[in-house]
Motif scaffolding. Structure first.
Motif, PDB file in Angstrom:
ATOM      1  N   ALA A 143       0.756  -1.082  -0.008  1.00  0.00           N
ATOM      2  CA  ALA A 143       0.055   0.138   0.176  1.00  0.00           C
ATOM      3  C   ALA A 143       0.844   1.311  -0.077  1.00  0.00           C
ATOM      4  O   ALA A 143       0.512   2.111  -0.685  1.00  0.00           O
ATOM      5  CB  ALA A 143      -1.094   0.072   1.276  1.00  0.00           C
ATOM      6  N   THR A 144       2.206   1.302   0.754  1.00  0.00           N
ATOM      7  CA  THR A 144       2.778   2.377   0.741  1.00  0.00           C
ATOM      8  C   THR A 144       3.447   2.520  -0.696  1.00  0.00           C
ATOM      9  O   THR A 144       3.888   3.777  -1.243  1.00  0.00           O
ATOM     10  CB  THR A 144       3.903   1.986   1.678  1.00  0.00           C
ATOM     11  OG1 THR A 144       3.447   1.975   2.949  1.00  0.00           O
ATOM     12  CG2 THR A 144       4.825   3.380   1.901  1.00  0.00           C
ATOM     13  N   ASP A 145       4.016   1.476  -1.224  1.00  0.00           N
ATOM     14  CA  ASP A 145       4.419   1.521  -2.657  1.00  0.00           C
ATOM     15  C   ASP A 145       3.412   2.110  -3.408  1.00  0.00           C
ATOM     16  O   ASP A 145       4.022   3.098  -4.422  1.00  0.00           O
ATOM     17  CB  ASP A 145       4.676   0.130  -3.066  1.00  0.00           C
ATOM     18  CG  ASP A 145       6.010  -0.330  -2.644  1.00  0.00           C
ATOM     19  OD1 ASP A 145       6.886   0.486  -1.697  1.00  0.00           O
ATOM     20  OD2 ASP A 145       6.267  -1.569  -2.533  1.00  0.00           O
ATOM     21  N   LEU A 146       2.220   1.782  -3.589  1.00  0.00           N
ATOM     22  CA  LEU A 146       1.145   2.353  -4.307  1.00  0.00           C
ATOM     23  C   LEU A 146       0.975   3.778  -4.065  1.00  0.00           C
ATOM     24  O   LEU A 146       0.907   4.505  -4.951  1.00  0.00           O
ATOM     25  CB  LEU A 146      -0.160   1.422  -3.998  1.00  0.00           C
ATOM     26  CG  LEU A 146      -0.234   0.075  -4.577  1.00  0.00           C
ATOM     27  CD1 LEU A 146      -1.458  -0.582  -4.264  1.00  0.00           C
ATOM     28  CD2 LEU A 146      -0.122   0.129  -6.035  1.00  0.00           C
ATOM     29  N   ASN A 147       1.009   4.430  -2.711  1.00  0.00           N
ATOM     30  CA  ASN A 147       0.732   5.577  -2.427  1.00  0.00           C
ATOM     31  C   ASN A 147       1.700   6.512  -2.742  1.00  0.00           C
ATOM     32  O   ASN A 147       1.677   7.606  -3.205  1.00  0.00           O
ATOM     33  CB  ASN A 147       0.633   5.600  -0.954  1.00  0.00           C
ATOM     34  CG  ASN A 147      -0.902   5.342  -0.431  1.00  0.00           C
ATOM     35  OD1 ASN A 147      -1.606   4.933  -1.081  1.00  0.00           O
ATOM     36  ND2 ASN A 147      -0.883   4.603   0.908  1.00  0.00           N
ATOM     37  N   THR A 148       3.037   5.778  -3.035  1.00  0.00           N
ATOM     38  CA  THR A 148       4.225   6.669  -3.389  1.00  0.00           C
ATOM     39  C   THR A 148       4.315   6.732  -4.652  1.00  0.00           C
ATOM     40  O   THR A 148       4.364   8.000  -5.291  1.00  0.00           O
ATOM     41  CB  THR A 148       5.634   5.890  -3.020  1.00  0.00           C
ATOM     42  OG1 THR A 148       5.547   5.568  -1.423  1.00  0.00           O
ATOM     43  CG2 THR A 148       6.832   6.400  -3.414  1.00  0.00           C
TER      44      THR A 148
ATOM     45  N   VAL B 165      -5.847  -3.592  -1.099  1.00  0.00           N
ATOM     46  CA  VAL B 165      -4.441  -4.019  -0.313  1.00  0.00           C
ATOM     47  C   VAL B 165      -4.955  -3.921   1.117  1.00  0.00           C
ATOM     48  O   VAL B 165      -4.780  -4.685   1.956  1.00  0.00           O
ATOM     49  CB  VAL B 165      -3.210  -3.104  -0.788  1.00  0.00           C
ATOM     50  CG1 VAL B 165      -2.187  -3.624   0.409  1.00  0.00           C
ATOM     51  CG2 VAL B 165      -2.858  -3.543  -1.993  1.00  0.00           C
ATOM     52  N   LYS B 166      -5.689  -2.937   1.714  1.00  0.00           N
ATOM     53  CA  LYS B 166      -6.070  -2.694   2.913  1.00  0.00           C
ATOM     54  C   LYS B 166      -7.312  -3.622   3.392  1.00  0.00           C
ATOM     55  O   LYS B 166      -7.324  -4.212   4.305  1.00  0.00           O
ATOM     56  CB  LYS B 166      -6.521  -1.404   3.078  1.00  0.00           C
ATOM     57  CG  LYS B 166      -5.538  -0.176   3.093  1.00  0.00           C
ATOM     58  CD  LYS B 166      -6.077   1.259   3.344  1.00  0.00           C
ATOM     59  CE  LYS B 166      -4.951   2.293   3.167  1.00  0.00           C
ATOM     60  NZ  LYS B 166      -5.473   3.781   3.225  1.00  0.00           N
ATOM     61  N   LEU B 167      -8.064  -4.234   2.079  1.00  0.00           N
ATOM     62  CA  LEU B 167      -9.028  -4.931   2.577  1.00  0.00           C
ATOM     63  C   LEU B 167      -8.605  -6.473   2.586  1.00  0.00           C
ATOM     64  O   LEU B 167      -9.096  -7.138   3.462  1.00  0.00           O
ATOM     65  CB  LEU B 167     -10.165  -4.951   1.254  1.00  0.00           C
ATOM     66  CG  LEU B 167     -11.090  -3.909   1.181  1.00  0.00           C
ATOM     67  CD1 LEU B 167     -11.827  -3.806  -0.233  1.00  0.00           C
ATOM     68  CD2 LEU B 167     -12.022  -3.861   2.500  1.00  0.00           C
ATOM     69  N   ALA B 168      -7.445  -6.924   1.958  1.00  0.00           N
ATOM     70  CA  ALA B 168      -6.627  -7.837   1.968  1.00  0.00           C
ATOM     71  C   ALA B 168      -6.020  -8.011   3.273  1.00  0.00           C
ATOM     72  O   ALA B 168      -5.957  -8.928   4.233  1.00  0.00           O
ATOM     73  CB  ALA B 168      -5.613  -8.000   0.994  1.00  0.00           C
TER      74      ALA B 168
END
Length: 597
Positions: free
Chosen positions: A272-277, A411-414
């Motif tokens: 999730a951090t990679d996606l947000n970055t 990702v957060k749901l996973a």
């Protein structure tokens, strides 16, 4: 009437836990399948380059501005509008052959100019933008959290040593009764007293503790015990052992799925951090692209205002000559001077707007120069003036799959699924199996001899046991599970709202693309017509049929039409950027692959 089958209480007590267990198993299997599907989709998306190729989403070949203008004129002709005879070939040279452009060439004559392309500012933004520099640290922090969780199964090597000594005074003990092989001593009452003595003891142990992914622990160690007595009955004794112990939970905290849950959650958080970055990078690039076209628009408006000012000065010079020759009334000089003053103000405002646009772009590039010798940024990437007929459904489908906000939510749901599985296990009782075995050596008088007979002697100790523990109501663990379930339900509702927002953004962006393209066509027509009208009014002024005020009005309309065209072109490029951003990618001016680490 409903029929209710009666069962004995004992049967109900057996069936109910079985049904609950079966429900948990089915739920866990479904959640695991959903998590596996998400992992595959996420891996594919993270390997995708952030680039949108417009041609991939068109239903037909893009149409050039020249063809679009001709089609626009044909539509007007078929609608019984009066046809206008203009030189289209000459008017559209800048759009068919940029090298032959004699129209708006931002800053071509500017000294100390720095030419920039849109792909160059993207690279500079990725390298220098402070927001991206801050965001790039987040994946590194998230990676350390994942490493920390993965290290929970590291083997632990331990060792300890203890040497102690004590001197005790004589102390009276209790009366005891002996039973002996000698019948004469049976039932003899004696009193045992601890005499004054001095002792030394040594304890050593080294081993390794192995945490298992099933939740258990295996321990291998080798303890050594030593005892030394000083005095009349001096002794020195040593004993060693090899010990093996095993502890395994059978219900709560049992199984790899449960004990690896924190690692999976940390990995999801890292993804999730990679996606947000990456999303932050896309957001900055989209903002930089818009700032680039804003700078292009500012240069275009400045050129139009400068051209208007030059035309007004030419008109003033012409009027003065005509007044000197007695062909025009002197009041026309005042009118021409008012026109020059008005355009001077507009030129000053345009120059300030250009400075602001340049400073805004430099701000995104982290390149604001405080010196007076700062170079002037001149955009040289030409706008993409092609009309696209987009496949709206394909754009929407790709946005639903590739939009980073939606992926981060999944990702957060996973992670929620993994957390729910873990908390379901935590509601079970604690039921643990413990086993320990030790092979003991014979007692020896030296520490070096204590290991010689460790396997040859029949001395050992062992134990096996079970431990059960469960809260009386278990409400605390059930409440944590319920909270996790409700948080996932909340996140699902948020995801539905985000999907609806993405649909709206896609459709809005596509409508904006169509609108701004129509604005370009309309503005292009206005420029051509206004230019013809200005030439005609100027000729009629020379013939004494028009005043300078009327000439300046047509000149103003020409300038406003040119500015409308520049703004429509800039807005069209921005709408393409918005379309690309709405799909979660970047516009395909240059191949760009952002790596967060």
């Amino acid at each position: 009437m409903m029929y209710k089958q009666n069962r004995p209480p004992v049967i109900n007590g057996i069936i109910k836990p079985i049904m609950v267990l079966m429900g948990c198993v089915c739920s866990t299997v479904a959640l695991a399948e959903e998590s596996t599907e998400l992992t595959g989709r996420l891996t594919k998306r993270l390997a995708t380059e952030e680039q949108l190729q417009l041609d991939d989403y068109t239903t037909q070949a893009p149409k050039t501005l020249k063809d679009a203008v001709q089609g626009f004129q044909n539509t007007q002709k078929n609608s019984n509008h009066k046809a206008i005879v203009i030189d289209l070939k000459k008017a559209l040279i800048p759009f068919d052959d940029p090298a032959a452009d004699t129209g708006i060439r931002p800053g071509a004559e500017t000294n100390n100019a720095q030419q920039i392309k849109i792909e160059d500012i993207r690279m500079r933004a990725l390298s220098n933008n402070l927001a991206i520099q801050v965001a790039k640290i987040d994946p590194l922090i998230a990676a350390t959290s994942t490493r920390q969780e993965e290290a929970k199964f590291d083997n632990i090597v331990f060792a300890y040593a203890k040497y102690s000594g004590y001197e005790t005074p004589k102390i009276s003990g209790d009366k005891v009764e002996f039973t002996s092989d000698n019948p004469a001593l049976n039932k003899a009452l004696v009193k045992l007293s601890t005499v004054e003595q001095e002792k030394r003891s040594l304890g050593l142990e080294a081993g390794i503790k192995i945490p298992l992914r099933t939740g258990g622990t295996v321990t291998l160690s080798s303890p050594i015990e030593g005892k030394e007595g000083i005095g009349k009955f001096a002794t020195e004794e040593y004993r060693s052992a090899l010990r093996f112990s095993f502890s395994q939970p059978l219900l709560r905290d049992a199984g790899k799925q449960v004990n690896e849950a924190s690692i999976r959650v940390a990995a999801y958080e890292q993804q999730a951090t990679d996606l947000n970055t990456r999303l932050q990078a896309i957001r900055v690039i989209a903002t930089v692209d818009k700032a680039y076209w804003a700078l292009y628009e500012a240069w275009g408006e400045l050129d139009v205002r400068r051209q208007q000012f030059e035309y007004a000065q030419q008109n003033l010079a012409m009027v003065k000559r005509r007044v000197e020759e007695g062909l025009t009334a002197a009041v026309e000089v005042n009118r021409a001077e008012i026109g020059v003053a008005d355009r001077m103000e507009a030129l000053i405002v345009a120059e300030t707007n250009l400075k602001l646009a340049q400073r805004q772009l430099r701000f995104f590039l982290n390149d604001i120069d405080d010196t007076a010798q700062a170079s002037v940024l001149v955009p040289i990437s030409q706008p993409n003036l092609l009309k696209y007929e987009f496949d709206r459904q394909k754009l929407l489908n790709d946005a639903m799959v590739g939009r980073l906000e939606l992926l981060a939510q999944e990702v957060k749901l996973a992670a929620d699924i993994t957390n729910i599985e873990y908390l379901e296990n935590q509601t079970l009782p604690m039921f643990t199996l413990d086993y320990q075995y030790g092979a003991l050596s014979n007692t020896s008088s030296g520490i070096g001899n204590s290991y010689q007979h460790i396997f040859g002697e029949p001395f050992n100790d062992w134990s096996i046991g079970l431990k059960f523990e469960m809260p009386l109501t278990n409400e605390a663990r059930k409440a944590r599970l319920e909270r996790a379930v409700q948080q996932r339900n909340q996140r699902l509702a948020t995801k539905s709202l985000q999907e609806l927002t993405v649909k709206k953004e896609i459709y809005d962006a596509l409508d904006q693309v169509d609108q701004h393209w129509q604005r370009i066509l309309s503005a292009r027509q206005q420029v051509l017509i206004a230019g013809i009208n200005y030439d005609a009014e100027l000729k009629q002024f020379n013939e004494g049929l028009r005043t300078m005020t009327e000439v300046l009005e047509t000149l103003t309309r020409l300038g406003e039409a040119q500015i409308k065209e520049v703004r429509a072109i800039s807005d069209y490029q921005v709408s393409l950027v918005d379309t690309a951003y709405a799909t979660g990618t970047l516009l395909g001016y240059s191949k760009l692959n952002f790596q967060s680490r």
